[in-house]
Motif scaffolding. Structure first.
Motif, PDB file in Angstrom:
ATOM      1  N   PRO A  47       0.799  -1.233   0.000  1.00  0.00           N
ATOM      2  CA  PRO A  47       0.000   0.000   0.000  1.00  0.00           C
ATOM      3  C   PRO A  47       0.833   1.285   0.000  1.00  0.00           C
ATOM      4  N   ASN A  48       1.960   1.312   0.745  1.00  0.00           N
ATOM      5  CA  ASN A  48       2.749   2.556   0.798  1.00  0.00           C
ATOM      6  C   ASN A  48       3.480   2.862  -0.512  1.00  0.00           C
ATOM      7  N   GLU A  49       3.423   1.906  -1.461  1.00  0.00           N
ATOM      8  CA  GLU A  49       4.028   2.158  -2.785  1.00  0.00           C
ATOM      9  C   GLU A  49       2.962   2.536  -3.818  1.00  0.00           C
ATOM     10  N   LEU A  50       1.753   2.793  -3.347  1.00  0.00           N
ATOM     11  CA  LEU A  50       0.643   3.114  -4.248  1.00  0.00           C
ATOM     12  C   LEU A  50       0.093   4.503  -3.930  1.00  0.00           C
ATOM     13  N   SER A  51      -0.499   5.150  -4.953  1.00  0.00           N
ATOM     14  CA  SER A  51      -1.188   6.427  -4.734  1.00  0.00           C
ATOM     15  C   SER A  51      -2.511   6.162  -4.014  1.00  0.00           C
ATOM     16  N   GLY A  52      -3.139   7.225  -3.499  1.00  0.00           N
ATOM     17  CA  GLY A  52      -4.422   7.078  -2.810  1.00  0.00           C
ATOM     18  C   GLY A  52      -5.471   6.412  -3.693  1.00  0.00           C
ATOM     19  N   GLY A  53      -5.545   6.857  -4.942  1.00  0.00           N
ATOM     20  CA  GLY A  53      -6.532   6.281  -5.862  1.00  0.00           C
ATOM     21  C   GLY A  53      -6.274   4.800  -6.108  1.00  0.00           C
ATOM     22  N   GLN A  54      -4.986   4.452  -6.204  1.00  0.00           N
ATOM     23  CA  GLN A  54      -4.635   3.038  -6.418  1.00  0.00           C
ATOM     24  C   GLN A  54      -4.970   2.203  -5.181  1.00  0.00           C
ATOM     25  N   ARG A  55      -4.718   2.772  -3.999  1.00  0.00           N
ATOM     26  CA  ARG A  55      -5.067   2.045  -2.758  1.00  0.00           C
ATOM     27  C   ARG A  55      -6.568   1.786  -2.705  1.00  0.00           C
ATOM     28  N   GLN A  56      -7.350   2.801  -3.092  1.00  0.00           N
ATOM     29  CA  GLN A  56      -8.792   2.601  -3.050  1.00  0.00           C
ATOM     30  C   GLN A  56      -9.214   1.544  -4.075  1.00  0.00           C
ATOM     31  N   ARG A  57      -8.496   1.487  -5.208  1.00  0.00           N
ATOM     32  CA  ARG A  57      -8.842   0.448  -6.189  1.00  0.00           C
ATOM     33  C   ARG A  57      -8.502  -0.954  -5.664  1.00  0.00           C
ATOM     34  N   VAL A  58      -7.421  -1.073  -4.886  1.00  0.00           N
ATOM     35  CA  VAL A  58      -7.129  -2.367  -4.236  1.00  0.00           C
ATOM     36  C   VAL A  58      -8.283  -2.723  -3.287  1.00  0.00           C
ATOM     37  N   ALA A  59      -8.747  -1.723  -2.526  1.00  0.00           N
ATOM     38  CA  ALA A  59      -9.859  -1.971  -1.592  1.00  0.00           C
ATOM     39  C   ALA A  59     -11.119  -2.390  -2.361  1.00  0.00           C
ATOM     40  N   ILE A  60     -11.339  -1.796  -3.509  1.00  0.00           N
ATOM     41  CA  ILE A  60     -12.511  -2.175  -4.320  1.00  0.00           C
ATOM     42  C   ILE A  60     -12.349  -3.614  -4.815  1.00  0.00           C
ATOM     43  N   ALA A  61     -11.143  -3.945  -5.286  1.00  0.00           N
ATOM     44  CA  ALA A  61     -10.887  -5.321  -5.740  1.00  0.00           C
ATOM     45  C   ALA A  61     -11.150  -6.307  -4.597  1.00  0.00           C
ATOM     46  N   ARG A  62     -10.675  -5.956  -3.395  1.00  0.00           N
ATOM     47  CA  ARG A  62     -10.881  -6.824  -2.224  1.00  0.00           C
ATOM     48  C   ARG A  62     -12.376  -7.006  -1.937  1.00  0.00           C
ATOM     49  N   SER A  63     -13.155  -5.929  -2.138  1.00  0.00           N
ATOM     50  CA  SER A  63     -14.596  -6.030  -1.847  1.00  0.00           C
ATOM     51  C   SER A  63     -15.318  -6.905  -2.872  1.00  0.00           C
ATOM     52  N   LEU A  64     -14.682  -7.133  -4.035  1.00  0.00           N
ATOM     53  CA  LEU A  64     -15.351  -7.862  -5.121  1.00  0.00           C
ATOM     54  C   LEU A  64     -15.174  -9.375  -5.054  1.00  0.00           C
ATOM     55  N   VAL A  65     -14.127  -9.841  -4.348  1.00  0.00           N
ATOM     56  CA  VAL A  65     -13.709 -11.233  -4.534  1.00  0.00           C
ATOM     57  C   VAL A  65     -14.711 -12.282  -4.049  1.00  0.00           C
ATOM     58  N   ASN A  66     -15.529 -11.946  -3.069  1.00  0.00           N
ATOM     59  CA  ASN A  66     -16.526 -12.931  -2.642  1.00  0.00           C
ATOM     60  C   ASN A  66     -17.829 -12.795  -3.418  1.00  0.00           C
ATOM     61  N   ASN A  67     -17.782 -12.063  -4.534  1.00  0.00           N
ATOM     62  CA  ASN A  67     -18.962 -11.892  -5.375  1.00  0.00           C
ATOM     63  C   ASN A  67     -20.170 -11.351  -4.616  1.00  0.00           C
ATOM     64  N   PRO A  68     -20.045 -10.181  -3.996  1.00  0.00           N
ATOM     65  CA  PRO A  68     -21.132  -9.682  -3.158  1.00  0.00           C
ATOM     66  C   PRO A  68     -22.367  -9.291  -3.982  1.00  0.00           C
ATOM     67  N   SER A  69     -23.557  -9.360  -3.349  1.00  0.00           N
ATOM     68  CA  SER A  69     -24.775  -8.885  -4.006  1.00  0.00           C
ATOM     69  C   SER A  69     -24.754  -7.368  -4.086  1.00  0.00           C
ATOM     70  N   VAL A  70     -24.106  -6.742  -3.098  1.00  0.00           N
ATOM     71  CA  VAL A  70     -24.106  -5.275  -3.045  1.00  0.00           C
ATOM     72  C   VAL A  70     -22.816  -4.775  -2.405  1.00  0.00           C
ATOM     73  N   ILE A  71     -22.349  -3.632  -2.902  1.00  0.00           N
ATOM     74  CA  ILE A  71     -21.174  -2.979  -2.321  1.00  0.00           C
ATOM     75  C   ILE A  71     -21.612  -1.699  -1.625  1.00  0.00           C
ATOM     76  N   PHE A  72     -21.174  -1.534  -0.355  1.00  0.00           N
ATOM     77  CA  PHE A  72     -21.442  -0.317   0.401  1.00  0.00           C
ATOM     78  C   PHE A  72     -20.146   0.460   0.548  1.00  0.00           C
ATOM     79  N   ALA A  73     -20.188   1.746   0.231  1.00  0.00           N
ATOM     80  CA  ALA A  73     -18.993   2.570   0.327  1.00  0.00           C
ATOM     81  C   ALA A  73     -19.325   3.828   1.121  1.00  0.00           C
ATOM     82  N   ASP A  74     -18.595   4.054   2.229  1.00  0.00           N
ATOM     83  CA  ASP A  74     -18.826   5.239   3.065  1.00  0.00           C
ATOM     84  C   ASP A  74     -17.743   6.268   2.747  1.00  0.00           C
TER      85      ASP A  74
END
Ligand SMILES: Nc1ncnc2c1ncn2[C@@H]1O[C@H](COP(=O)(O)OP(=O)(O)O)[C@@H](O)[C@H]1O
Ligand SMILES: [Mg+2]
Length: 237
Positions: free
Chosen positions: A139-166
């Protein structure tokens, strides 16, 4: 997919009680892309926490995919969260000293997915958010936008019905915030249901439906007119 009726949430601390949500009625269908707006203290995070099964309402009905969530115990809620829900936070919540691939694999390690499948799914998810070439970066080698994209990828892996973002763009500059909204628009086009909190109107204008809260109530619920579409032809760096 989501049905909420006459929902109330009261926080009690000693003899002080705060009615954070008063009388919420809300339906969200499959494949919607919704933003929740409103001033600080209006109940947005409380509503998201209940929608995301992190907290229970004091009164009222919450049905997720036809299941009544409001009476479930903590273990049942945890099962629903793992099976159906992806979360994204303002502060990314990545584990600092492991790379993007491992961060994305983490929910699958908890879910007991075998190593090879885990790796493939994590790589797929990073590919979906345009970050396959950064899977070895911490994470410390990534920009903020890239870190958030990693977090989005992590939220996708269990194939959720819905994604919540605060407030997913709350820690990002305008350009990175717009990139993240582009990723959400692409995922929504692919069929992912997304519900996000923001207090920025121009961020909400990227979604398809805008809900406005004030003092624990929904005071406005309208389709987004003149929606801002992020041009995904432009290469994200
Ligand atoms: N854990 C808590 N205990 C007591 N009061 C809370 C708690 N969380 C939130 N509140 C209160 O509930 C109201 C709504 O808060 P919140 O949902 O965080 O609003 P928002 O996300 O829109 O800023 C506020 O008045 C806040 O002070
Ligand atoms: Mg909040």
């Amino acid at each position: 997919m989501i049905k909420i009726e006459n929902l109330r949430k009261v926080y009690k601390n000693g003899n002080i009680s705060v009615e954070a949500l008063k009388n919420i009625n809300l339906e969200v269908r499959d494949r919607e892309f919704v933003s929740i707006m409103g001033p600080s203290g209006s109940g947005k995070s409380t509503l998201m926490n209940i929608l995301g099964c992190l907290d229970r309402p004091t009164e009222g009905i919450y049905e997720l995919d036809g299941e009544s969530v409001q009476k479930m115990n903590d273990n049942q809620l945890a099962v629903i969260r793992n099976r159906k829900i992806g979360f994204i936070f303002q502060s990314f919540n990545l584990i600092p000293r492991i790379n993007s691939l491992k961060n994305v694999e983490l929910p699958m390690i908890y879910a007991g997915v075998p190593a090879k499948e885990r790796r493939e799914k994590a790589m797929d998810a990073l590919d979906r958010v345009g970050l396959k070439d950064r899977m070895g970066h911490n994470p410390n080698e990534l920009s903020g936008g890239q870190r958030q994209r990693v977090a989005i990828a992590r939220s996708l892996v269990n194939n959720p019905s819905v994604i919540f973002a605060d407030e997913p763009t709350g820690n990002l500059d305008t350009k990175a915030g717009s990139e993240i909204m582009g990723v959400f628009q692409q995922l929504n086009d692919e069929g992912v249901t997304i519900i996000m909190v923001t207090h920025e109107l121009d961020i909400a204008q990227h979604t398809k439906r805008m809900i406005v809260c004030r003092d624990g109530e929904i005071i406005e619920d309208t389709p987004v007119k003149d929606r801002i579409i992020v041009n995904r032809q432009v290469e994200i760096i």
